[in-house]
Design an enzyme around this catalytic site. Sequence first.
Site, PDB file in Angstrom:
ATOM      1  N   CYS A  59      18.302  53.657  23.110  1.00  0.00           N
ATOM      2  CA  CYS A  59      17.717  54.884  22.569  1.00  0.00           C
ATOM      3  C   CYS A  59      18.760  55.841  22.015  1.00  0.00           C
ATOM      4  CB  CYS A  59      16.878  55.579  23.635  1.00  0.00           C
ATOM      5  SG  CYS A  59      17.743  55.836  25.184  1.00  0.00           S
ATOM      6  N   GLU A  63      16.432  59.198  35.941  1.00  0.00           N
ATOM      7  CA  GLU A  63      17.047  59.854  34.771  1.00  0.00           C
ATOM      8  C   GLU A  63      16.577  61.302  34.685  1.00  0.00           C
ATOM      9  OE1 GLU A  63      17.635  56.277  31.731  1.00  0.00           O
ATOM     10  OE2 GLU A  63      15.620  57.065  31.587  1.00  0.00           O
TER      11      GLU A  63
END
Lengths: 663, 663
Positions: B416, B316
């Site tokens: 998230c 990521e």
Amino acid sequence: MDTTMHDSSGPAQRQVVATCSPLAQEQLALRPLAVTDVRLTGGPWARWQQANRAATIPHGLHWLEKDGVIDNFRRLWGESDAPRKGWVFCDSDLYKTLEAIGWDLAHGAHAPWDEAVTDAVGLLTKTQEGDGYLNTFVQAGLAGRWADLPRGHELYVGGHLIQAGIAHARVTGDERLLDIGRAFADLLVTEFGRDGRLTGTDGHPEIETALVELYRYTGVRAYLDLAEHLLDVRGHGLLGNGLFGPAYFQDDVPVRSRTEIVGHSVRALYLLAGVVDVYLETGEAALLEAAEAQWRSMVAGKTYLTGAVGSRFEGEAFGDAYELPPDLVYGETCAAIASVMVSWRLLLATGDGKYADLIERILHNAFAASTSADRTAFFYVNPMQRRKARPAPARGTKPLRTDAPGTRADWFDVACCPPNIMRTVASLTGYVATVDDGGVQLHQYLPATVAWDAGAVVRVQTEYPRTGTVTVVVDEAPGGSWALSLRVPSWARGGATVTVAGGETTAAAPDARGYHVVTRDWAAGDTVVLELPVEPRLTVPHPGVDAVRGCVAIERGPVVYCLEKPADAAAALPGELVDLTTVAIDPGSELVVVPAPQLGEDVLSIQVDGVEGADPAWDGAGWATLDEAPGPAGRPVTLTAIPYAVWANRGPSELRVWVPLAF
Amino acid sequence: MDTTMHDSSGPAQRQVVATCSPLAQEQLALRPLAVTDVRLTGGPWARWQQANRAATIPHGLHWLEKDGVIDNFRRLWGESDAPRKGWVFCDSDLYKTLEAIGWDLAHGAHAPWDEAVTDAVGLLTKTQEGDGYLNTFVQAGLAGRWADLPRGHELYVGGHLIQAGIAHARVTGDERLLDIGRAFADLLVTEFGRDGRLTGTDGHPEIETALVELYRYTGVRAYLDLAEHLLDVRGHGLLGNGLFGPAYFQDDVPVRSRTEIVGHSVRALYLLAGVVDVYLETGEAALLEAAEAQWRSMVAGKTYLTGAVGSRFEGEAFGDAYELPPDLVYGETCAAIASVMVSWRLLLATGDGKYADLIERILHNAFAASTSADRTAFFYVNPMQRRKARPAPARGTKPLRTDAPGTRADWFDVACCPPNIMRTVASLTGYVATVDDGGVQLHQYLPATVAWDAGAVVRVQTEYPRTGTVTVVVDEAPGGSWALSLRVPSWARGGATVTVAGGETTAAAPDARGYHVVTRDWAAGDTVVLELPVEPRLTVPHPGVDAVRGCVAIERGPVVYCLEKPADAAAALPGELVDLTTVAIDPGSELVVVPAPQLGEDVLSIQVDGVEGADPAWDGAGWATLDEAPGPAGRPVTLTAIPYAVWANRGPSELRVWVPLAF
């Protein structure tokens, strides 16, 4: 259980010592030769085979001990108290190494291999359960038998065991390993066959092609039937969603209906090898059609110029068509090998040289680049662009599979690639030539002798691809007319010439399959000289490949070139220390070949004119309005390109294969 | 323990109801306004804030129950017997939702929120241990306390708890949540402070900015000291290698020495927010310099046109400079939000409008596109090119974070992003304007009233970005001269005009920071009209961005456009059903604005001339020799582009933002 299962305990008829040795002949456009019928007599591939025996396989055996793969077996019967280590599939690291040893024995006896095989047979015999089951992960109690087919790799691992056994049985006649694999296969037939109690299949294909090969060796139809059955059940969503959805393991569409290659690239291609294998034995046209359609989709929009496949890190997968980024490419070495396996089977099925073209592209580039000059370090991921040099892994360490290091690593935490490379190098000889009723076909050009049934022997003399001259000498020629077919690679069309028996040199005239065919009553001493135009050339990508739009690559013969900028400037050739972010090639430049012995025997570099440097008006800006964008800028520079196969041999470096055109 | 820790139990001086409310004033070029000083009076952002209260936050509370996040607390004291569910960090999903509720209360009382907060306080109070520790994963016995700092997220989760408490304390004065967070912070000071027994820090930054905010609210220096200490220890390899090496969690280089943004994008940017926060309180120049250098590296070569950041799925992470593929972009929504957080802090520190420019780009594009039209579905990964339509996720399901679906999903397995969106939307008002001793600065243009200390009130009337007209009416003007500063976005330089109090219209004259400043003795009723040139334009990428070489993007004002081809042809606008693989834009085309109310209130589409279709000579080929490559081909076509923010609202679709130029 199928009552025919034990009718035959030895090789079936027409057995050929090759990695794919079809039993049925009706579907074969071309017939494979035994690896012993072709003898490499020199050149880079022969040197690699020698290094494979001398360095790579011993290195692999060392790591199998170091990594605990061997202890995983020993601990099951108390000879080791080491904890079970490694992934669910790590038994297959041993099996692929054993397969490599099997094929390597075709090149000559080797006492250490006899010992290694005897050790392994002892290890496996002690570990195998009474009903044939064998898997150290499950036997260690870490999972139930057949409890997690989508992820457990039990059939995958067993497939590699079977292939190792077949290699040894075919090459030396030693069936000890094969007996172990066959007992596992018999268990599979009972459990997974049409009348078995289990309806699933393995999340990772591999067993299919192994079972077909086992059928070929034994003649026992039940193995072929099971392979076919496992193709039938796939594609109906029986493996669930997993992490990446059913396309990841080719479980979204039945194999006969699929026209586009998708999902995890090694799984997709191992499965496709099994599809073609079943076709070759059964002649079911739908299987061949599906395989050819998938192959076309792969070559048209999902294959890198190096022959690498599988662009996505996420799921180690094929991307959508034209999703071929050179920087974020995954390009797993195993996928390149699997692509060779598929193309070889399609070549046998169709005789079409486009399959041999792709094999050549892979072997000279993606596959060749996977291994270090000393043949004891490997790439798992094969980038075609690296904007920033990455650290080299320390020798003696093993990175994660996806953690692409700056140079090749000794081993990997997921160690599928190194032993896959070993078995492929050992069996490379099998891809050189084939025969049909009319004569012999030469697919890959190496110094070699090729002998076949008819009693004929031809000798290939060449420094290809260093030069484009391929001389074929007929050493033995039984009476009668037969055809010598020479592949004219697609990049050579229009420029190749042929000279037969000292006669007039004419333009090569490849047939619809891409072969120049010379048919005559050959006499010993006759020669044919094929001259391939290996002048360097600039190649452009399909306009759909957005990631390299406006770029060219340099190729010479089958060899893809790259610009490499070693972080260690002292290791650079003249013309390598340029800014690879802003470099561009002059489309009108001459391409000058310059020997580069620093990079290895026979290595040629290519010099090309270009520019480097961007307009400073771009500094700090990520984009600009079209009307106000700074124009092209750059200092003239002479660039040096090297074969992609030898990149990353001088420590960490920057890299690019595709280079913008300067306008 | 620092003896000053409990000197203050209430807000410190100069407390402002904003998401970043510095206590020290010396470092502030601009001072934030309270979210209550700015009132949105209409327009798309006001509607989003209303939907955030009416739809998004209730949707989030539903998922927190459905997903077991709430039960994870209840089970620890026997009120639930559900098994512990979710990732190590999932407590933070609740905390970010509570933070969103806190900021939302600034827009008006809302009885359901009072109930939700009281419930949460009860839940957390019962769960928190006597020494302040609170973490359901560890308290469930699934890990030891502080036992896995690199991956355990204990300080990260605590940071979000603290931020939730601060939001409520600042907005309503309710300190119940803050007391819980503060007890956890006190434990951290004891354990992790310079005199604490633990030397590590969290693998995921977040605690740093939270501790600085806690210092700001309480005035207790120990929190700031701990934040600074946690910056000091980072970058010295104390977190180990993890899966992706120390750069992944910014542990390879000390924060003051780092000039290039690297690693996991959310971690990198949350850390950077903490770095600027500590600078704002301590004035340590090295921190600001490092932050500005990293920001520059991000914008120059690591930010997408939409404002998205973090190109790599693997880790990521930020890629290397110019590694900005539009198809394989990760572009996590949380990273875009984190980029806003960093730019806001740098804007306060420097007053430079380039930071507000980036905030505008993110909010109108990457951030706006993250959420569905009904505000209850979300993107985690934000592609800018999709060559093949992907299936939509079923409503009520939650994909994995990296399994980028065809349309927005209700929720994610790693959840998230949705609550991060909620807290950002609720606090958006804070990013509109600032003040300094000389007057007020308008950074983002929305219909709003802005009031500040001096007793002045200005009213912004605008339909921006639908039109370029921004009218500022002075509603209340205390005596004396003050300055009204209007940001002139970088894309508007040269084309913007200003009309003051009905006077002559002149070209805007932005100062070095990018603001047109009008200083005068204002009278109530005075108006300033800023006219921004929102004519559509074509934008080219930096030549280093290989993946979109030869392409343009269409922009209009701050809005990035895209070509979308809905799989449902009936949902397409005229000019959308083109072949996005071969489409190209005519660089000389007019760009015609056409309202597209089908896509939402105020949406404008843009029509542009182009071509579609490739030369059939390319069929089946992945590449060609430069000399023999098929030339350009294509049928003329009128294309329709739509704002990127509203893509994927019509079911699965193909997409591209960057489009090749037709030559």
